[in-house]
Structures are given as C-alpha cells and as structure tokens.
Write a protein that holds these residues in place. Structure first.
Motif, short mmCIF file in Angstrom:
data_model
loop_
_atom_site.label_atom_id
_atom_site.label_comp_id
_atom_site.label_asym_id
_atom_site.label_seq_id
_atom_site.Cartn_x
_atom_site.Cartn_y
_atom_site.Cartn_z
N TYR A 1 5.75 -6.96 4.26
CA TYR A 1 6.14 -8.31 4.67
C TYR A 1 5.95 -8.53 6.16
N ARG A 2 6.42 -7.61 6.97
CA ARG A 2 6.30 -7.78 8.43
C ARG A 2 4.83 -7.86 8.85
N GLU A 3 4.00 -7.01 8.26
CA GLU A 3 2.58 -7.07 8.60
C GLU A 3 1.99 -8.42 8.22
N ALA A 4 2.36 -8.94 7.05
CA ALA A 4 1.83 -10.23 6.61
C ALA A 4 2.19 -11.34 7.59
N ILE A 5 3.37 -11.23 8.21
CA ILE A 5 3.83 -12.24 9.16
C ILE A 5 3.19 -12.04 10.53
N GLU A 6 3.02 -10.80 10.96
CA GLU A 6 2.66 -10.53 12.34
C GLU A 6 1.17 -10.32 12.58
N THR A 7 0.42 -9.88 11.56
CA THR A 7 -0.97 -9.57 11.80
C THR A 7 -1.78 -10.81 12.16
N GLU A 8 -2.77 -10.62 13.01
CA GLU A 8 -3.71 -11.70 13.30
C GLU A 8 -4.96 -11.61 12.44
N ALA A 9 -5.02 -10.60 11.56
CA ALA A 9 -6.11 -10.53 10.60
C ALA A 9 -6.00 -11.70 9.62
N ARG A 10 -7.13 -12.12 9.08
CA ARG A 10 -7.11 -13.23 8.14
C ARG A 10 -6.59 -12.83 6.77
N ALA A 11 -6.76 -11.58 6.41
CA ALA A 11 -6.31 -11.11 5.10
C ALA A 11 -5.78 -9.70 5.22
N LEU A 12 -4.94 -9.32 4.29
CA LEU A 12 -4.39 -7.97 4.27
C LEU A 12 -4.06 -7.57 2.84
N LYS A 13 -3.95 -6.25 2.64
CA LYS A 13 -3.53 -5.73 1.36
C LYS A 13 -2.01 -5.68 1.31
N VAL A 14 -1.44 -6.11 0.20
CA VAL A 14 0.01 -6.03 0.01
C VAL A 14 0.30 -5.45 -1.37
N THR A 15 1.39 -4.72 -1.45
CA THR A 15 1.86 -4.18 -2.72
C THR A 15 3.29 -4.62 -2.92
N PRO A 16 3.54 -5.61 -3.77
CA PRO A 16 4.91 -6.07 -3.99
C PRO A 16 5.80 -4.92 -4.48
N ASP A 17 7.05 -4.94 -4.06
CA ASP A 17 8.01 -3.93 -4.46
C ASP A 17 9.34 -4.62 -4.77
N PRO A 18 9.70 -4.71 -6.06
CA PRO A 18 9.02 -4.12 -7.21
C PRO A 18 7.79 -4.93 -7.63
N LEU A 19 6.89 -4.28 -8.33
CA LEU A 19 5.73 -4.98 -8.85
C LEU A 19 6.14 -5.95 -9.95
N PRO A 20 5.65 -7.18 -9.91
CA PRO A 20 5.96 -8.12 -10.99
C PRO A 20 5.46 -7.59 -12.33
N PRO A 21 6.28 -7.61 -13.36
CA PRO A 21 5.86 -7.02 -14.64
C PRO A 21 4.66 -7.72 -15.26
N GLU A 22 4.48 -9.02 -14.96
CA GLU A 22 3.35 -9.74 -15.54
C GLU A 22 2.04 -9.44 -14.81
N ALA A 23 2.11 -8.83 -13.63
CA ALA A 23 0.90 -8.51 -12.86
C ALA A 23 1.22 -7.32 -11.95
N PRO A 24 1.36 -6.12 -12.53
CA PRO A 24 1.81 -4.95 -11.76
C PRO A 24 0.68 -4.27 -10.99
N VAL A 25 0.08 -5.02 -10.05
CA VAL A 25 -1.04 -4.49 -9.27
C VAL A 25 -0.89 -4.93 -7.82
N ALA A 26 -1.57 -4.21 -6.93
CA ALA A 26 -1.61 -4.60 -5.52
C ALA A 26 -2.48 -5.85 -5.35
N ARG A 27 -2.35 -6.50 -4.19
CA ARG A 27 -3.05 -7.77 -3.95
C ARG A 27 -3.73 -7.76 -2.60
N ILE A 28 -4.64 -8.72 -2.45
CA ILE A 28 -5.15 -9.12 -1.14
C ILE A 28 -4.68 -10.56 -0.93
N THR A 29 -4.13 -10.85 0.23
CA THR A 29 -3.63 -12.19 0.49
C THR A 29 -4.05 -12.66 1.87
#
Length: 241
Positions: free
Chosen positions: A154-182
């Motif tokens: 979460y902190r990286e998503a808020i602070e990074t100046e990159a346009r996109a980053l990899k995130v892994t929700p914790d806990p993973l949503p049961p309907e989509a239990p995979v990492a994301r690019i956002t």
C-alpha cells in the motif's frame, strides 16, 4: 461509520435511478473526453476499469463512431494471468473494444516472469503520450480502487512515482487469488480526468465516507481522490443497482 456521508456529497457526484441510466451517462462522458482529446492533441489515452459495473457502458461506448484508431485503451489494473484467462481485465477490454480499431495496451505480459511484470508495464506505459486523458475506476466494498489495497504494497502504491507497480493483496480475494499490476496513485492523479462508477448503497456509503475524509481516509479510494486541502477531484457516477 459516521452519519457524515449521509448528509454530504462531493462536487462531481452524479446519481441515477438505475444502472441503465448510469451506463448511458458514463458512455456519453467518456466519448466527450475522447473526442476532446483527439481534437486538441490528435490522440486519446484512457484507462478503463474491470468488473461488471462498466460493462453496459462499454457496450454503448464501443458502438460510438469515434476515431478509434487514435485511441489507446489500457486497464487501470489487471491480474497477473494470461490474456485469455477469465480473470484478465485486458481480455474484457479486448472483448468490447478489440473490433473498434483502438490500440489496446496490456499491463501484463503473457511471457514475462513475475519479477519483471512491473518493469515491463512501465516500459510499455513510457511509450504512451502522458498524462492519460482519463482514468476511469471502480471501487470495492472494502474501499480499494484499481488494485490499490490496504496491505504490504500500500505505501509503495501511494508513494512511488512509477506509473505502475506489482501488488499482492493480503488477504487475497477468494474470487481472484492472484497478484496484480496496477496504476499507482501518482499515475491516477496525473490524469486530466478521473471518474469512478459504482452501484449499490453499501459501496456508496464507503465511497462517501472515504471522500469526506480525503487523503487521511482509512480507505484507499479516499487517499486517491482526496487532498490535504480537503478538496475532492474527480467525477462519481452512482446507481442503486
């Protein structure tokens, strides 16, 4: 939750009787942004949401006689899965806009390794005219938007100046239990226009509380659309169902 959201709506709030009316309004607004961008700069770059809420608007928008050859469309976030996977937001965009002539930009490479997905996405986004003309998002019942969740990234998503980053929700949503690019908060906030569409009273209350608390919100969507000055910047389209 407090009663504050029940009494307050931000500038840019649009409420509709049903999802059909909201879809028509969203399609109209996106088409107007695309047409204006093409007229002013010769091209349009837009990021679209996943989920079921925008689908009726996608169906209307894809039939519009826009100059689609001058439009680049990317997902605001995506699951790290192959493009033909049912969980892929890119696959959904291809389903509705693949026949329009628009350029579809994936955030996820079918062939990239997990360690290089974010780098690959950022290289691809660096080739686009920036900032985007529109970032259109949804909001989850837990207050996340795009794939900006409370959690270890979460902190990286808020602070990074990159346009996109990899995130892994914790806990993973049961309907989509995979990492994301956002798209990052920085990328979303850089857009010329930002909008959110949502359905249901529960999500409405979460969003209004988040927006009323702004950048201090416990909900990611409030941090994305709020500011230290207390102003809310964006357009919000809501229907009860």
């Amino acid at each position: 939750m407090s009663d504050k959201p029940r009494l307050w709506t931000p500038k840019g709030w649009h409420a509709f009787e049903d999802g059909t009316a909201m879809a028509a309004a969203c399609a109209d607004r996106v088409a107007a942004i695309v047409e204006s961008a093409i007229a002013e700069r010769g091209h349009a770059v837009v990021a679209f949401p996943g989920g079921s809420t925008p689908v009726p608007a996608f169906e209307l928008l894809a039939r519009r006689p826009l100059d689609w050859s001058k439009v680049s469309i990317l997902p605001g976030d995506d699951r790290i899965v192959d493009h033909d996977d049912p969980l892929s937001n890119f696959a959904m965009l291809d389903r509705y806009f693949g026949g329009t002539g628009a350029r579809l930009i994936p955030l996820v490479d079918d062939v990239a390794s997990g360690a290089t997905h974010a780098e690959s996405a950022n290289r691809r986004l660096a080739d686009l005219p920036w900032p985007p003309d529109l970032v259109w998002l949804g909001v989850g019942g837990d207050g996340h938007t795009a794939s900006i969740f409370r959690g270890p990234d979460y902190r990286e998503a808020i602070e990074t100046e990159a346009r996109a980053l990899k995130v892994t929700p914790d806990p993973l949503p049961p309907e989509a239990p995979v990492a994301r690019i956002t798209l990052s908060v920085h990328a979303i906030r850089s857009a010329r226009h930002r909008m959110v569409s949502l359905r249901g009273d529960d999500k409405r209350m979460v969003l209004l509380e988040a927006l009323s608390d702004g950048y201090k919100s416990r909900f990611p969507v409030g941090v994305v659309f709020g500011s230290a000055s207390g102003e809310v910047s964006g357009e919000f389209y809501w229907s009860p169902a």
